[in-house]
Design a protein around this motif. Structure first.
Motif: not given
Length: 213
Positions: A41-46, A53-54, A72-82, A59-61
């Motif tokens: 979830l926190n890796s640039p795989l998409f 991107i992560s 985010l509730q399932s474990g995505c970090s708010t600080e990770y970014r690609s 989801a944001i774009v």
């Protein structure tokens, strides 16, 4: 199961997850999250526009605030970014920025952007948010502890930028929320009328505070 089959299954799971995120299909998303590893979830795989991107960035774009909330509730970090763009900075550039902003603030996403020209979410609002929704965005930030007396690299305060918009309601909100009027305002920065209005708002606030003791 051989390695090839296992890899194919993982790719298929990621592809279905990407579809669920992009379409905001929460039922499918919940199902797919059980099939991929949490670190993915926190890796640039998409895939997105020729890069990767992560899940949260996807989801944001795609303007999917509900999917972002679930991620985010399932474990995505708010600080990770690609890339060099934090999630909140990226969110403020989207059409559904207010909904995305709300979700990120609820999950304690950082609002300061170290190393970027635009140093905070408050200043990013003035860069990216439409005039009609600027006050709503700033109000949401204040609700979650936003600071309205910041100064950017050019020495401009948030209220100085607000004066340039000539929006009385925005100025009244910011002053009532604690923003201070700059001591110096350059000629032609804004109209004399809007400066006078801001000073009246500040005087009214001061009088109310005195009356309340």
């Amino acid at each position: 199961m051989n390695l090839f089959s296992n890899t194919a299954l993982k790719k298929r799971a990621l592809k279905k997850t990407a579809i669920a995120i992009a379409e905001g299909d929460l039922s499918l998303l919940k199902k797919q999250l059980g099939k991929i590893q949490s670190e993915q979830l926190n890796s640039p795989l998409f895939e997105h526009q020729g890069g990767y991107i992560s899940a949260a960035e996807l989801a944001i774009v795609n303007q999917q605030a509900k999917a972002l909330e679930h991620l985010l509730q399932s474990g995505c970090s708010t600080e990770y970014r690609s890339s060099d763009q934090p999630l909140l900075y990226l969110a403020l550039q989207q059409k559904q920025s207010l909904a995305l902003l709300t979700v990120l603030l609820q999950q304690n996403s950082p609002t300061r952007f170290a190393g970027l020209e635009i140093s905070s979410a408050e200043f990013a609002c003035f860069r990216y948010c439409p005039a009609a929704s600027l006050m709503l965005h700033l109000s949401r930030l204040v609700e979650y502890g936003g600071e309205l007396n910041q100064v950017n690299q050019e020495g401009h305060s948030l209220l100085l930028l607000a004066l340039a918009t000539e929006q009385q309601s925005l100025l009244q909100f910011m002053i009532n929320s604690g923003a201070e009027i700059p001591h110096e305002i350059a000629d032609n920065w804004c109209s004399n009328e809007i400066v006078s209005y801001a000073k009246r708002c500040a005087d009214d606030l001061r009088i109310r505070q005195m009356m309340l003791g």
